[in-house]
Design a protein around this motif. Structure first.
Motif, PDB file in Angstrom:
ATOM      1  N   MET A  40       0.822  -1.215   0.000  1.00 27.51           N
ATOM      2  CA  MET A  40       0.000   0.000   0.000  1.00 27.51           C
ATOM      3  C   MET A  40       0.854   1.262   0.000  1.00 27.51           C
ATOM      4  SD  MET A  40      -3.101  -1.042  -0.262  1.00 27.51           S
ATOM      5  CE  MET A  40      -4.012   0.464   0.064  1.00 27.51           C
ATOM      6  N   ARG A  41       2.111   1.165   0.433  1.00 30.05           N
ATOM      7  CA  ARG A  41       3.016   2.321   0.392  1.00 30.05           C
ATOM      8  C   ARG A  41       3.285   2.781  -1.040  1.00 30.05           C
ATOM      9  NH1 ARG A  41       6.412  -0.775   4.241  1.00 30.05           N
ATOM     10  NH2 ARG A  41       5.901  -0.015   6.347  1.00 30.05           N
ATOM     11  N   ARG A  42       3.047   1.907  -1.981  1.00 33.27           N
ATOM     12  CA  ARG A  42       3.294   2.250  -3.382  1.00 33.27           C
ATOM     13  C   ARG A  42       2.206   3.139  -3.959  1.00 33.27           C
ATOM     14  NH1 ARG A  42       3.395  -3.631  -5.453  1.00 33.27           N
ATOM     15  NH2 ARG A  42       3.434  -2.617  -7.498  1.00 33.27           N
ATOM     16  N   LEU A  43       1.119   3.292  -3.221  1.00 32.65           N
ATOM     17  CA  LEU A  43       0.010   4.115  -3.695  1.00 32.65           C
ATOM     18  C   LEU A  43       0.114   5.514  -3.107  1.00 32.65           C
ATOM     19  CD1 LEU A  43      -2.937   1.567  -3.345  1.00 32.65           C
ATOM     20  CD2 LEU A  43      -1.478   1.998  -5.336  1.00 32.65           C
ATOM     21  N   GLY A  44      -0.036   6.517  -3.951  1.00 35.56           N
ATOM     22  CA  GLY A  44       0.023   7.904  -3.516  1.00 35.56           C
ATOM     23  C   GLY A  44      -1.330   8.412  -3.070  1.00 35.56           C
ATOM     24  N   PRO A  45      -1.382   9.667  -2.635  1.00 33.79           N
ATOM     25  CA  PRO A  45      -2.647  10.248  -2.166  1.00 33.79           C
ATOM     26  C   PRO A  45      -3.776  10.174  -3.187  1.00 33.79           C
ATOM     27  CG  PRO A  45      -0.812  11.644  -1.551  1.00 33.79           C
ATOM     28  CD  PRO A  45      -0.250  10.588  -2.456  1.00 33.79           C
ATOM     29  N   ARG A  99       0.336   7.163   7.203  1.00 33.10           N
ATOM     30  CA  ARG A  99       0.179   6.014   8.095  1.00 33.10           C
ATOM     31  C   ARG A  99       0.822   4.763   7.528  1.00 33.10           C
ATOM     32  NH1 ARG A  99      -6.222   6.863   9.783  1.00 33.10           N
ATOM     33  NH2 ARG A  99      -5.857   8.182  11.626  1.00 33.10           N
ATOM     34  N   PHE A 100       0.604   4.503   6.246  1.00 32.74           N
ATOM     35  CA  PHE A 100       1.228   3.326   5.642  1.00 32.74           C
ATOM     36  C   PHE A 100       2.747   3.456   5.612  1.00 32.74           C
ATOM     37  CE2 PHE A 100      -2.990   2.568   3.460  1.00 32.74           C
ATOM     38  CZ  PHE A 100      -3.237   1.365   4.099  1.00 32.74           C
ATOM     39  N   GLN A 101       3.242   4.660   5.360  1.00 35.07           N
ATOM     40  CA  GLN A 101       4.683   4.875   5.319  1.00 35.07           C
ATOM     41  C   GLN A 101       5.329   4.614   6.674  1.00 35.07           C
ATOM     42  OE1 GLN A 101       6.586   5.415   2.690  1.00 35.07           O
ATOM     43  NE2 GLN A 101       4.923   5.607   1.214  1.00 35.07           N
ATOM     44  N   SER A 102       4.616   4.941   7.745  1.00 29.82           N
ATOM     45  CA  SER A 102       5.189   4.812   9.082  1.00 29.82           C
ATOM     46  C   SER A 102       4.855   3.471   9.738  1.00 29.82           C
ATOM     47  CB  SER A 102       4.715   5.957   9.976  1.00 29.82           C
ATOM     48  OG  SER A 102       3.309   5.931  10.129  1.00 29.82           O
ATOM     49  N   TRP A 103       4.017   2.644   9.094  1.00 31.22           N
ATOM     50  CA  TRP A 103       3.624   1.372   9.695  1.00 31.22           C
ATOM     51  C   TRP A 103       4.850   0.483   9.890  1.00 31.22           C
ATOM     52  CZ3 TRP A 103       3.504  -3.856   9.621  1.00 31.22           C
ATOM     53  CH2 TRP A 103       2.493  -4.490  10.356  1.00 31.22           C
ATOM     54  N   SER A 104       4.916  -0.176  11.038  1.00 34.51           N
ATOM     55  CA  SER A 104       6.073  -1.005  11.381  1.00 34.51           C
ATOM     56  C   SER A 104       5.616  -2.345  11.935  1.00 34.51           C
ATOM     57  CB  SER A 104       6.937  -0.283  12.427  1.00 34.51           C
ATOM     58  OG  SER A 104       7.890  -1.172  12.979  1.00 34.51           O
ATOM     59  N   PRO A 105       6.352  -3.421  11.671  1.00 33.88           N
ATOM     60  CA  PRO A 105       6.008  -4.715  12.272  1.00 33.88           C
ATOM     61  C   PRO A 105       6.338  -4.782  13.763  1.00 33.88           C
ATOM     62  CG  PRO A 105       7.983  -4.916  10.940  1.00 33.88           C
ATOM     63  CD  PRO A 105       7.446  -3.543  10.697  1.00 33.88           C
ATOM     64  N   GLU A 106       6.943  -3.716  14.285  1.00 27.07           N
ATOM     65  CA  GLU A 106       7.222  -3.626  15.717  1.00 27.07           C
ATOM     66  C   GLU A 106       6.137  -2.759  16.362  1.00 27.07           C
ATOM     67  OE1 GLU A 106       9.644  -5.306  17.171  1.00 27.07           O
ATOM     68  OE2 GLU A 106      10.259  -6.111  15.217  1.00 27.07           O
ATOM     69  N   PHE A 107       5.434  -3.317  17.334  1.00 29.04           N
ATOM     70  CA  PHE A 107       4.332  -2.623  17.997  1.00 29.04           C
ATOM     71  C   PHE A 107       4.796  -2.155  19.378  1.00 29.04           C
ATOM     72  CE2 PHE A 107       2.466  -5.071  14.718  1.00 29.04           C
ATOM     73  CZ  PHE A 107       1.249  -4.498  14.380  1.00 29.04           C
ATOM     74  N   THR A 108       4.677  -0.860  19.620  1.00 31.87           N
ATOM     75  CA  THR A 108       5.145  -0.289  20.870  1.00 31.87           C
ATOM     76  C   THR A 108       4.040   0.538  21.530  1.00 31.87           C
ATOM     77  OG1 THR A 108       5.927   1.776  19.885  1.00 31.87           O
ATOM     78  CG2 THR A 108       7.449  -0.108  19.836  1.00 31.87           C
TER      79      THR A 108
END
Length: 264
Positions: A38-43, A63-72
């Motif tokens: 989904m990061r490949r899709l623009g606004p 949000r997609f750009q900052s999504w991480s597999p590490e949950f804090t």
């Protein structure tokens, strides 16, 4: 018994006033793959396929750009406390005590476009990706498919079956309080349980009808009723009477249970 809910578009991302127990989603690798594509899709892409404003599209690209597999603690929040729509106003999970949240963890599930299925205390990072999003014709179609139903396949249903098996109930039951859009990710033929779908109707214009806002809130109210009463037998849900609703046996059958109210 498992009671299914849909997620909400609006989120409450404010930090919790006091710590709450938290778990991790079951499908982190699958979510990571979705977020990566989904990061490949623009606004403009998101605005078109999601039918949202430019402002919301930019927010969700971020949000997609900052999504991480590490949950804090700083990048995520328990799902049942993060979702903030009509359903969750009815559920009002923030007022549940530790025992109530623990019961909900075992008996409630939230269907999700990005996470597949979430337990109430599963951490989730902010997102917007509705289950019905159409990906056909986008640059991610070749990797994800034309829609998320195909992407998730049987995984959500099999995970629900695992939760049902863990309850060791003599007669497993799934109570579908999710929307049609979200429940379509569940494969009823593979579901190892009886399926019951509550329908909430209000009297308007001389007849009973489903009014979206009230029906969504009622789904949350039923979930809260189940938690508060620790419902173990689905028949107990027929006693649901929050905010004036009452079970109408004459208008119901084994699979569709209608709850109706007249508000003068």
């Amino acid at each position: 018994m498992l009671l299914l809910l849909s997620p909400a578009k609006s989120l409450d991302t404010a930090p919790l006033a006091a710590p709450r127990p938290a778990t991790l989603p079951d499908f982190i690798p699958e979510s990571a793959t979705l977020a990566q594509h989904m990061r490949r899709l623009g606004p403009q892409d998101l605005a078109q396929i999601m039918g949202i404003s430019d402002e919301l599209a930019v927010l969700n690209v971020t949000r997609f750009q900052s999504w991480s597999p590490e949950f804090t603690d700083t990048n995520s929040k328990q799902a049942v406390l993060a979702f903030n729509g009509d359903v969750y106003e009815g559920l009002n999970a923030a007022t549940l005590d530790a025992a109530g949240l623990a019961w909900a963890q075992d008996h409630l599930r939230i269907l999700s476009g990005l996470y597949g299925v979430l337990r109430p205390l599963d951490r989730m990072q902010p997102y917007r990706l509705e289950m019905g999003t159409r990906l056909k014709g986008t640059k991610v179609e070749a990797d994800i498919g034309t829609n998320l139903y195909g992407y998730w396949g049987d995984k959500v249903t099999l995970k629900l079956n695992e939760a049902l098996a863990a309850q060791k109930a003599a007669q497993p039951v799934v109570v579908n309080c999710a929307s049609e859009e979200y429940f379509k990710v569940v494969k009823p033929k593979l579901l190892a349980a009886r399926l019951v779908t509550p329908v909430f109707e209000d009297w308007k214009g001389g007849k009973f009808k489903i009014i979206s806002f009230y029906a969504k809130r009622a789904r949350g109210l039923m979930a809260r009723y189940a938690v508060d009463h620790r419902v173990s037998d689905v028949e107990q849900l027929k006693r649901f009477d929050s905010e004036g609703y009452a079970f109408d046996a004459a208008a119901s059958d084994d699979a569709i249970w209608r709850f109706r109210r007249r508000v003068e």
